[in-house]
Write an enzyme that holds these catalytic residues in place. Structure first.
Site, mmCIF file in Angstrom:
data_model
loop_
_atom_site.group_PDB
_atom_site.id
_atom_site.type_symbol
_atom_site.label_atom_id
_atom_site.label_comp_id
_atom_site.label_asym_id
_atom_site.label_seq_id
_atom_site.Cartn_x
_atom_site.Cartn_y
_atom_site.Cartn_z
ATOM 1 N N HIS A 136 8.074 -30.654 10.897
ATOM 2 C CA HIS A 136 7.521 -29.342 10.555
ATOM 3 C C HIS A 136 6.402 -29.468 9.524
ATOM 4 C CE1 HIS A 136 10.637 -27.670 12.992
ATOM 5 N NE2 HIS A 136 11.568 -28.275 12.268
ATOM 6 N N ASP B 253 0.869 -1.175 0.000
ATOM 7 C CA ASP B 253 0.000 0.000 0.000
ATOM 8 C C ASP B 253 0.910 1.229 0.000
ATOM 9 O OD1 ASP B 253 0.963 0.289 2.592
ATOM 10 O OD2 ASP B 253 -0.999 0.252 3.569
ATOM 11 N N THR C 238 3.463 -1.415 8.644
ATOM 12 C CA THR C 238 3.968 -2.306 9.700
ATOM 13 C C THR C 238 4.176 -3.744 9.249
ATOM 14 O OG1 THR C 238 1.704 -2.862 10.324
ATOM 15 C CG2 THR C 238 2.730 -0.986 11.469
ATOM 16 N N CYS D 67 3.607 -3.033 3.926
ATOM 17 C CA CYS D 67 2.743 -1.909 4.310
ATOM 18 C C CYS D 67 3.508 -1.153 5.393
ATOM 19 C CB CYS D 67 1.349 -2.366 4.750
ATOM 20 S SG CYS D 67 1.257 -3.387 6.233
ATOM 21 N N HIS E 96 11.069 -23.649 9.147
ATOM 22 C CA HIS E 96 10.122 -24.358 9.998
ATOM 23 C C HIS E 96 8.658 -24.154 9.608
ATOM 24 C CE1 HIS E 96 12.841 -25.167 13.768
ATOM 25 N NE2 HIS E 96 13.393 -25.563 12.628
HETATM 26 C C1 RB5 Z 1 -1.444 2.830 6.510
HETATM 27 O O1 RB5 Z 1 -1.483 4.035 7.204
HETATM 28 C C2 RB5 Z 1 -1.128 1.693 7.461
HETATM 29 O O2 RB5 Z 1 -2.189 1.493 8.330
HETATM 30 C C3 RB5 Z 1 -0.811 0.429 6.691
HETATM 31 O O3 RB5 Z 1 0.255 0.657 5.834
HETATM 32 C C4 RB5 Z 1 -0.421 -0.771 7.515
HETATM 33 O O4 RB5 Z 1 0.570 -0.459 8.423
HETATM 34 C C5 RB5 Z 1 -1.533 -1.508 8.140
HETATM 35 O O5 RB5 Z 1 -1.349 -2.584 8.742
#
Ligand code: RB5
Length: 144
Positions: A133, A8, A67, A65, A98
């Site tokens: 595994h 994203d 995180t 993304c 694993h």
């Molecule tokens: C976008 O602001 C953010 O929420 C997205 O990139 C991601 O981290 C969501 O899990």
């Protein structure tokens, strides 16, 4: 290897770095987007990558993304897909060894580019160990 990548807006720069890194290593990279900085919804890009890995169209998928969490949740909702969020090279290698995770998820707001690319290499350059595994992985989706 045929590898799909997706992101994203929160993962755009890191996804581009990952795609360049993979191409330079000789992999066939298929980029499902997003391709610009406009705010988008990560499932729209994570799902096609995960579905492509589940169907065998792609051998592996890498999702980015902010995180890594949202794309991982999306990918793991696709039957047959195991997606791992990693922030260190040990976990990246173990996700293959694993867990046979065919989708790697990274957070651009968590990792520097250098460490992220090392995670990609650790994950890609490892092999699933099978044996016990395989049994455990089968149980993730209700196998015995
Ligand atoms: C976008 O602001 C953010 O929420 C997205 O990139 C991601 O981290 C969501 O899990």
């Amino acid at each position: 290897m045929k590898i799909a990548v997706g992101c994203d807006h929160g993962g755009l720069r890191l996804k581009r770095a990952v795609a360049e890194h993979l191409a330079a290593a000789g992999h066939e990279v298929h980029d499902v987007g997003t391709h610009g900085p406009e705010s988008v919804d990560y499932p729209e890009f994570a799902r096609p990558v995960a579905v492509g890995v589940a169907s065998g169209e792609f051998e592996r998928g890498i999702l980015v993304c902010g995180t890594g969490q949202g794309v991982a949740m999306t990918a793991n909702a696709v039957p047959g897909v195991r997606a791992a969020v990693v922030s260190d090279t040990f976990s990246a290698a173990m996700a293959t060894k694993h867990n046979d995770a065919r989708v790697l998820c990274l957070g651009e707001r968590v990792l520097g580019v250098g460490l992220a690319l090392e995670c990609v290499d650790a994950w890609l350059n490892s092999s699933f160990e099978g044996g016990r595994h395989s049994r455990r992985v089968a149980k993730i989706e209700g196998g015995s």
